[in-house]
Enzyme design. Structure first.
Site, PDB file in Angstrom:
ATOM      1  N   THR A 405     -39.806 -56.930  31.160  1.00  0.00           N
ATOM      2  CA  THR A 405     -39.569 -57.229  32.567  1.00  0.00           C
ATOM      3  C   THR A 405     -38.071 -57.109  32.869  1.00  0.00           C
ATOM      4  O   THR A 405     -37.259 -56.916  31.969  1.00  0.00           O
ATOM      5  CB  THR A 405     -40.124 -58.630  32.917  1.00  0.00           C
ATOM      6  OG1 THR A 405     -41.523 -58.666  32.602  1.00  0.00           O
ATOM      7  CG2 THR A 405     -39.935 -58.994  34.374  1.00  0.00           C
ATOM      8  N   ASP A 445     -52.428 -59.017  31.733  1.00  0.00           N
ATOM      9  CA  ASP A 445     -51.950 -60.352  32.104  1.00  0.00           C
ATOM     10  C   ASP A 445     -53.096 -61.229  32.578  1.00  0.00           C
ATOM     11  O   ASP A 445     -52.930 -62.441  32.753  1.00  0.00           O
ATOM     12  CB  ASP A 445     -50.886 -60.264  33.195  1.00  0.00           C
ATOM     13  CG  ASP A 445     -49.498 -60.037  32.628  1.00  0.00           C
ATOM     14  OD1 ASP A 445     -49.366 -59.957  31.391  1.00  0.00           O
ATOM     15  OD2 ASP A 445     -48.539 -59.933  33.411  1.00  0.00           O
ATOM     16  N   SER A 470     -45.782 -64.891  34.885  1.00  0.00           N
ATOM     17  CA  SER A 470     -44.774 -65.917  34.619  1.00  0.00           C
ATOM     18  C   SER A 470     -43.443 -65.608  35.286  1.00  0.00           C
ATOM     19  O   SER A 470     -42.484 -66.373  35.124  1.00  0.00           O
ATOM     20  CB  SER A 470     -44.551 -66.060  33.112  1.00  0.00           C
ATOM     21  OG  SER A 470     -45.702 -66.570  32.493  1.00  0.00           O
ATOM     22  N   GLY A 492     -41.318 -62.362  29.514  1.00  0.00           N
ATOM     23  CA  GLY A 492     -42.716 -62.744  29.383  1.00  0.00           C
ATOM     24  C   GLY A 492     -42.914 -64.190  29.797  1.00  0.00           C
ATOM     25  O   GLY A 492     -42.249 -64.709  30.685  1.00  0.00           O
TER      26      GLY A 492
END
Length: 583
Positions: A405, A445, A470, A492
């Site tokens: 991410t 996810d 998240s 994560g």
């Protein structure tokens, strides 16, 4: 209908681009920076600015955002340009093949707007989406290929945000990324390291990805000038015609073909899945902490709720009297995290499909009750989900989120701000590459398991549903509703810990953003206490308190901005290649 000003035609010769927008400066300025080694932590200087500030995961992206602000653009304008560049130079982490959550603060009206650009499951998806031959796939089997790909939301979300809050022409925001894609960018140590150590089966199996990342059969070397003409061509089309150039026509056909004809886990995506995608403007969620108000993204983000729960629990303890890397501080923050994660596993999901008791989870009385469960002298071995007001019976099942991410933080000269977290999920996503960008694997996810002990799992796969995330972009305001801090991180499910720890550091311990980013990291996701290798935390007597301790690399990527009397302070996590830049 896409706004008319987005459809204005420009002459897109590279010479014109470079002359009009200073793109030689983008390449030179980014190229002059030596990104830190991806294998070690390098000290970074805190950056001070009076007017505006950008912080992102790569020098090229920070330079692009900085230039948009110099041109008079807004924080949203800068965020668009930064994301387009990040998808090129940091393709493993985010890009136009993925999704995002954006917090956009408008200082003049004192309003916070939050935009959900999360991916959606295709119409063909069912709760047994990851069941094959009667057997549930495990995560390493499920995340590669077409079945894991959700409908990307980045372009649609950026377009809506820019139409609402931008000042520059839509086309201008694409110029840095187009020029870098055509002229080439230098491969960073981090990208090279991740390619060298990657066990992603799709990168070697899928021809487009293999040819791009492993020319001559070897990973792209550090400093290699990588051009991406396919990405440049697509960006030209989107700059000219708006989001329809992504969700319709040749690009849509390429996505559908890649997903449905994948040689691993083919999916079932359709034209309708792409053309019907819409981002969602949601009400922000906010809660008090000490003397400030902290705000974040509503579900399907579990990140902001969990951060706010942690802070609400910690409100019952005097952290300011503790040392940041002390046993007591690590213990209290870890226990708060365990309690928040227990609730997260049961309740967090797409609210359009499963009611999420947000008010109950953040109610002061409930958080006081949860705080009372903390044993000050030992790890609580039995932490389970609570029963907040509004809760319904649900099963529990984990969904893996890996440490990738990207996050960017921006504040412009008018005090408008963006905190945006963006992702394609696992490093290199599904491994499928189309038109120079990678497709996400965000459907993993979801909980792969749909039922638990006879009860539905809230975060199960369903058609059109957005997977739990998240990602936790956050903003902090004082008692006069004046913006004080911008925070967020990749990582994560550990994002929750990283962001909460940084907010505690800046609020309770009065640290600057660079100090907060530098702090030794630890996380607890209601499983084991992970402490960052090579830090003083390794030597704390935590096992004596009953903790199961794991020493490991904790690769946070915090990008933080904090107000001070003279303007703004910016800090970038030393564990990644990010930089802060301001004026």
């Amino acid at each position: 209908m896409f706004h008319l000003r987005f459809c204005t035609r420009l002459l897109w010769g590279s010479a014109l681009l470079m002359q009009s927008f200073g793109l030689i400066t983008v390449a030179q300025a980014a190229g002059q920076q030596d990104p830190e080694s991806a294998t070690g932590i390098q000290h970074k200087q805190q950056v001070r600015a009076r007017q505006f500030m950008v912080v992102s995961a790569n020098p090229y992206a920070s330079e692009a955002g900085y230039q948009m602000l110099q041109l008079g653009g807004t924080a949203v304008d800068a965020a668009v340009a930064m994301q387009l560049v990040l998808g090129l130079v940091e393709p493993q982490s985010s890009g136009i093949g993925g999704g995002l959550f954006m917090l956009a603060w408008q200082d003049k009206t004192k309003q916070l707007h939050t935009l959900d650009g999360r991916e959606t499951a295709p119409a063909a998806a069912t709760p047994d989406w990851f069941v094959q031959d009667g057997k549930l796939l495990d995560w390493p089997q499920a995340f590669v290929g077409g079945k894991a790909v959700g409908t990307p939301g980045v372009i649609a979300a950026l377009a809506q945000a820019q139409q609402k809050f931008g000042k520059l022409r839509w086309e201008q925001l694409f110029a840095p990324a187009i020029a870098l894609a055509e002229q080439g960018f230098k491969v960073s140590p981090r990208l090279h390291m991740l390619l060298s150590g990657s066990r992603h089966p799709g990168l070697q199996r899928f021809a487009n990805s293999r040819d791009y990342f492993y020319p001559d059969g070897k990973p792209l070397p550090v400093g290699f000038v990588r051009k991406n003409p396919a990405y440049a061509a697509l960006l030209r089309s989107i700059a000219k015609d708006g989001p329809q150039a992504f969700y319709q026509g040749d690009n849509a056909k390429a996505i559908i073909s890649a997903v449905n004809q994948a040689t691993i886990n083919p999916g079932q995506m359709t034209d309708a899945d792409l053309q019907s995608y819409q981002p969602v403007w949601r009400d922000p969620i906010c809660a008090p902490y000490r003397e400030v108000k902290v705000c974040g993204m509503a579900p399907p983000s579990s990140g902001s709720i969990a951060v706010l729960q942690m802070l609400g629990i910690l409100n019952h303890f005097e952290l300011k009297t503790l040392k940041p890397e002390s046993v007591a501080a690590v213990h209290l923050i870890s226990q708060a995290s365990r309690l928040a994660f227990a609730d997260r596993e049961r309740y967090a999901a797409d609210p359009a499909f499963s009611p999420v008791p947000v008010a109950g989870l953040l109610a002061p009385a409930y958080l006081k009750q949860r705080a009372a469960q903390i044993n000050l002298k030992a790890d609580n071995q039995q932490i389970t989900a609570g029963v907040p007001e509004g809760a319904v019976p649900l099963g529990e099942a984990k969904a893996l989120e890996y440490a990738n991410t990207s996050h960017l933080s921006v504040v412009d000269k008018d005090g408008n701000a963006v905190s945006m977290t963006t992702s394609i999920e696992n490093a290199f996503g599904s491994g499928l590459m189309v038109n120079g960008y990678l497709l996400n694997n965000q459907l993993t996810d979801f909980s792969l398991q749909a039922r638990d002990k006879g009860l539905w799992v809230a975060n199960r796969v369903e058609a059109g549903k957005r997977p739990r995330s998240s990602m936790a972009p956050m903003l902090v305001f004082d008692q006069h509703n004046q913006l004080q801090m911008i925070a967020g991180s990749p990582g994560g499910s550990r994002i929750i810990n990283y962001v909460a720890q940084s907010l505690v550091a800046m609020i309770d311990w009065q640290m600057g953003p660079q100090q907060a980013a530098d702090l030794a990291k630890f996380t607890h996701r209601n499983d084991v206490l992970a402490v960052e290798e090579g830090t003083p935390l390794v030597h704390l007597p935590l096992q004596e308190m009953g903790y199961q301790v794991r020493v490991t690399e904790l690769n946070s990527g915090l990008h933080l901005i904090k107000r001070d009397k003279a303007g703004w302070l910016g800090g970038a996590d030393p564990r990644r290649e990010g930089v802060a830049k301001g004026q």
